[in-house]
Design a protein around this motif. Structure first.
Motif, PDB file in Angstrom:
ATOM      1  N   ALA A   1     -53.705  35.384  33.478  1.00  0.00           N
ATOM      2  CA  ALA A   1     -54.767  35.442  32.421  1.00  0.00           C
ATOM      3  C   ALA A   1     -55.596  36.685  32.141  1.00  0.00           C
ATOM      4  CB  ALA A   1     -55.769  34.226  32.523  1.00  0.00           C
ATOM      5  N   GLY A   2     -55.884  37.030  33.764  1.00  0.00           N
ATOM      6  CA  GLY A   2     -57.084  38.328  33.846  1.00  0.00           C
ATOM      7  C   GLY A   2     -56.053  39.700  33.121  1.00  0.00           C
ATOM      8  N   ALA A   3     -54.637  39.600  33.440  1.00  0.00           N
ATOM      9  CA  ALA A   3     -53.906  40.721  33.107  1.00  0.00           C
ATOM     10  C   ALA A   3     -53.916  40.919  31.540  1.00  0.00           C
ATOM     11  CB  ALA A   3     -52.407  40.616  33.644  1.00  0.00           C
TER      12      ALA A   3
ATOM     13  N   ASP B   1     -57.444  43.135  42.576  1.00  0.00           N
ATOM     14  CA  ASP B   1     -57.386  42.488  43.924  1.00  0.00           C
ATOM     15  C   ASP B   1     -58.289  43.072  44.949  1.00  0.00           C
ATOM     16  OD1 ASP B   1     -55.098  41.221  43.102  1.00  0.00           O
ATOM     17  OD2 ASP B   1     -53.766  42.856  43.409  1.00  0.00           O
ATOM     18  N   VAL B   2     -59.435  43.606  44.433  1.00  0.00           N
ATOM     19  CA  VAL B   2     -60.618  43.900  45.530  1.00  0.00           C
ATOM     20  C   VAL B   2     -61.449  42.715  45.248  1.00  0.00           C
ATOM     21  CG1 VAL B   2     -62.658  45.294  45.778  1.00  0.00           C
ATOM     22  CG2 VAL B   2     -60.439  46.576  44.860  1.00  0.00           C
ATOM     23  N   CYS B   3     -61.832  42.150  46.606  1.00  0.00           N
ATOM     24  CA  CYS B   3     -62.779  41.272  46.694  1.00  0.00           C
ATOM     25  C   CYS B   3     -64.334  41.607  46.981  1.00  0.00           C
ATOM     26  CB  CYS B   3     -62.390  40.177  48.083  1.00  0.00           C
ATOM     27  SG  CYS B   3     -60.631  39.363  47.929  1.00  0.00           S
ATOM     28  N   MET B   4     -65.232  40.789  46.092  1.00  0.00           N
ATOM     29  CA  MET B   4     -66.633  41.413  45.863  1.00  0.00           C
ATOM     30  C   MET B   4     -67.105  40.335  46.544  1.00  0.00           C
ATOM     31  SD  MET B   4     -66.618  43.477  42.273  1.00  0.00           S
ATOM     32  CE  MET B   4     -65.412  44.812  42.174  1.00  0.00           C
ATOM     33  N   THR B   5     -67.105  39.450  47.440  1.00  0.00           N
ATOM     34  CA  THR B   5     -67.976  38.075  48.090  1.00  0.00           C
ATOM     35  C   THR B   5     -69.023  38.868  48.881  1.00  0.00           C
ATOM     36  OG1 THR B   5     -66.296  38.151  49.846  1.00  0.00           O
ATOM     37  CG2 THR B   5     -66.156  36.732  47.833  1.00  0.00           C
TER      38      THR B   5
ATOM     39  N   PRO C   1     -53.724  40.687  49.201  1.00  0.00           N
ATOM     40  CA  PRO C   1     -52.472  41.116  48.663  1.00  0.00           C
ATOM     41  C   PRO C   1     -52.040  40.565  47.249  1.00  0.00           C
ATOM     42  CG  PRO C   1     -52.298  40.067  50.955  1.00  0.00           C
ATOM     43  CD  PRO C   1     -53.698  39.902  50.517  1.00  0.00           C
ATOM     44  N   ALA C   2     -51.543  41.011  46.428  1.00  0.00           N
ATOM     45  CA  ALA C   2     -51.306  40.698  45.048  1.00  0.00           C
ATOM     46  C   ALA C   2     -50.470  39.567  45.121  1.00  0.00           C
ATOM     47  CB  ALA C   2     -50.532  41.550  44.219  1.00  0.00           C
ATOM     48  N   GLY C   3     -50.565  38.498  44.013  1.00  0.00           N
ATOM     49  CA  GLY C   3     -49.786  37.250  44.016  1.00  0.00           C
ATOM     50  C   GLY C   3     -49.711  37.133  42.430  1.00  0.00           C
TER      51      GLY C   3
END
Length: 521
Positions: free
Chosen positions: A124-126, A161-165, A115-117
């Motif tokens: 900073a990323g935005a 918001d995609v997790c790449m772990t 989820p976005a937060g």
């Protein structure tokens, strides 16, 4: 004669070059592909380092922090290092991983989202994302900035918001190590033209660079780009490539001409020599170079040896025929004259017996001469006969023929059995002893047999008047004799010399008024 490369070696060398050329070409293409991959990875590292430092500055601004200390961005344990270079990790043995089209991005495996937060890192990323998208227009590099949990907070694409772990390179970066992988590129777009700015390659490089703050990983910059393929790179360097191909063709032509020259030129020279020999013409002098094939060197040497042997044989036959005709002419003339007188004239029984006796003597001389000539011809024109001779028994037999006038002394180290045909040994030594007995007067003849340097030495010494200075140079000439009236053929010492030479030895003499000594080695 120095040994050059063999013809087999030259041919194997040419075949090896032909065989190794495609292998070398494949190997060179593989090395060149690896070079292009590493160059792409270097470019991704350089971009990721800059993006990571920009993100750090944005993060500090969002957190309301002052500028970071000079050492706060270094990995743990390397705070005092002046430089920490990041080197490519993909090398010649890199393995191409497959891609899964079901993932959120075309070049990776299935991914999860969260989820976005609202966090300082996301803000900073935005702020960084517009810069990433503008930069991709020019450098075609896909950039994702991941937070400490491995989820995208800034991207040049659409994976927010995609997790790449789940990706190996991301896991390694989150652990504080730079990592890179090569994956197969999968695209629905048609392959661009060879001159297009877009890459035509089939390999996409993914790098993951950790961003440190006080020794901890606060973010990961994941960069990806399709590596330029070899064909595109070669097309971009086509002018230099054309020159290189031209030089290669010229070099190949030169090598081909060189090998042709190494083989063809000596063969042509040998052909001219063979024609000259056939026509009895003088041969052209030829040069043997170091690079002349070994077989052609041997063939040329054999041809020289054969030519010399043939000419010597021809000269020998001519001299032999001339000598024989000369030596047989006198007894034949005498026989013919005596036969004519016997047939046409009346003579007493005593005269007839005298003429018949002359005919018999001349026939005996001719028979002796022919026998000696045949013996000499066999020695000079046949190979070495086998067998062995008992030296002591043979010397005793020769001495016994002269009723005690010959004294033989044999050294203790002389071998009992000597590897030589007995007829040749007896003929050579017997002729020397016979000559010594005939010319030695009443004095005894001394024969000394010794063993020196692995060779048999036989000295025959008489105590006669010696050989005159005028006759000494003629002693070994064929048909030279001072005893023609008593039946001498002038072939005895010639036979001795022929046997010595056939055995690889020699015969020589010294003479004075006190006698003559022949030494047979």
């Amino acid at each position: 004669m120095r040994s050059g490369p063999s013809l087999r070696t030259l041919l194997l060398g040419v075949n090896a070059l032909v065989l190794l050329f495609p292998i070398a070409l494949i190997l060179m293409l593989r090395i060149y592909d690896t070079y292009l991959v590493r160059q792409t990875e270097r470019s991704l590292i350089a971009q990721a380092v800059v993006i990571g430092e920009i993100f750090r500055e944005r993060l500090h601004e969002e957190q309301g922090m002052p500028a970071a200390e000079s050492k706060s961005f270094r990995p743990a344990g390397r705070e005092n290092d002046v430089f920490i270079p990041v080197e490519p990790v993909l090398d010649f043995s890199f393995r191409l991983e497959s891609s899964d089209r079901k993932s959120a991005e075309p070049d990776g495996p299935p991914l999860r989202t969260r989820p976005a937060g609202d966090t300082p890192a996301r803000r900073a990323g935005a702020r960084l994302e517009p810069l990433l998208k503008r930069a991709q227009v020019f450098n075609l590099t896909g950039i994702r900035v991941l937070d400490a949990d491995g989820c995208v907070i800034s991207t040049s694409r659409t994976e927010a918001d995609v997790c790449m772990t789940d990706m190996a390179e991301v896991r390694a970066a989150l652990g504080g190590k730079y990592a890179a992988v090569a994956r197969e590129r999968v695209s629905d777009e048609p392959t661009p033209a060879i001159g297009d700015v877009r890459s035509r390659g089939k390999v996409r490089i993914f790098s993951a660079l950790p961003v440190f703050e006080d020794g901890k990983v606060i973010a990961v910059v994941r960069a990806s780009r399709t590596s330029i393929d070899a064909m595109t790179s070669l097309w971009q360097s086509r002018r230099g490539l054309i020159i290189a191909v031209g030089v290669s063709l010229a070099l190949t032509l030169c090598v081909s001409l060189l090998f042709a020259t190494l083989v063809v030129r000596p063969v042509r020279a040998l052909t001219r020599d063979a024609i000259a020999i056939t026509n009895d013409a003088p041969r052209e002098p030829k040069k043997i170079h170091f690079w002349t094939p070994h077989e052609l060197r041997v063939l040329s040497s054999a041809l020289d040896t054969m030519t010399t042997a043939l000419r010597e044989r021809a000269d020998y036959i001519a001299a032999f025929a001339a000598n024989v005709s000369h030596e047989l002419k006198t007894p034949l003339t005498s026989i013919r004259g005596a036969a004519e007188l016997l047939a046409s004239a009346e003579m007493s029984d005593e005269q007839r017996r005298r003429f018949i006796g002359n005919i018999d003597l001349d026939a005996e001389r001719m028979e002796r001469l022919v026998t000696r000539l045949l013996h000499l011809a066999r020695i000079e024109n046949t190979g070495e006969l086998g067998g062995a001779v008992n030296v002591r028994e043979a010397m005793d037999a020769i001495a016994m023929r002269h009723d005690g006038r010959v004294r033989v002394t044999i050294a203790a180290d002389v071998p009992q059995s000597f590897a030589m045909h007995e007829d040749h040994f007896v003929s050579a030594v017997g002729n020397l002893v016979d000559n010594a007995v005939r010319h030695g007067g009443d004095a005894p003849v001394d024969v000394r047999v010794t063993w020196q340097g692995g060779r048999l030495h036989i000295e025959v010494q008489d105590r006669g008047a010696g050989i005159s200075a005028a006759n000494q140079p003629k002693v070994f000439e064929r048909f030279f004799t001072t005893e023609r009236g008593s039946g001498g053929t002038g072939l005895g010492l010639t036979i001795v010399q022929a046997i010595a030479r056939r055995r690889g030895g020699d015969v020589h003499f010294t003479s004075s008024s006190a006698g003559t000594t022949f030494v047979l080695r």
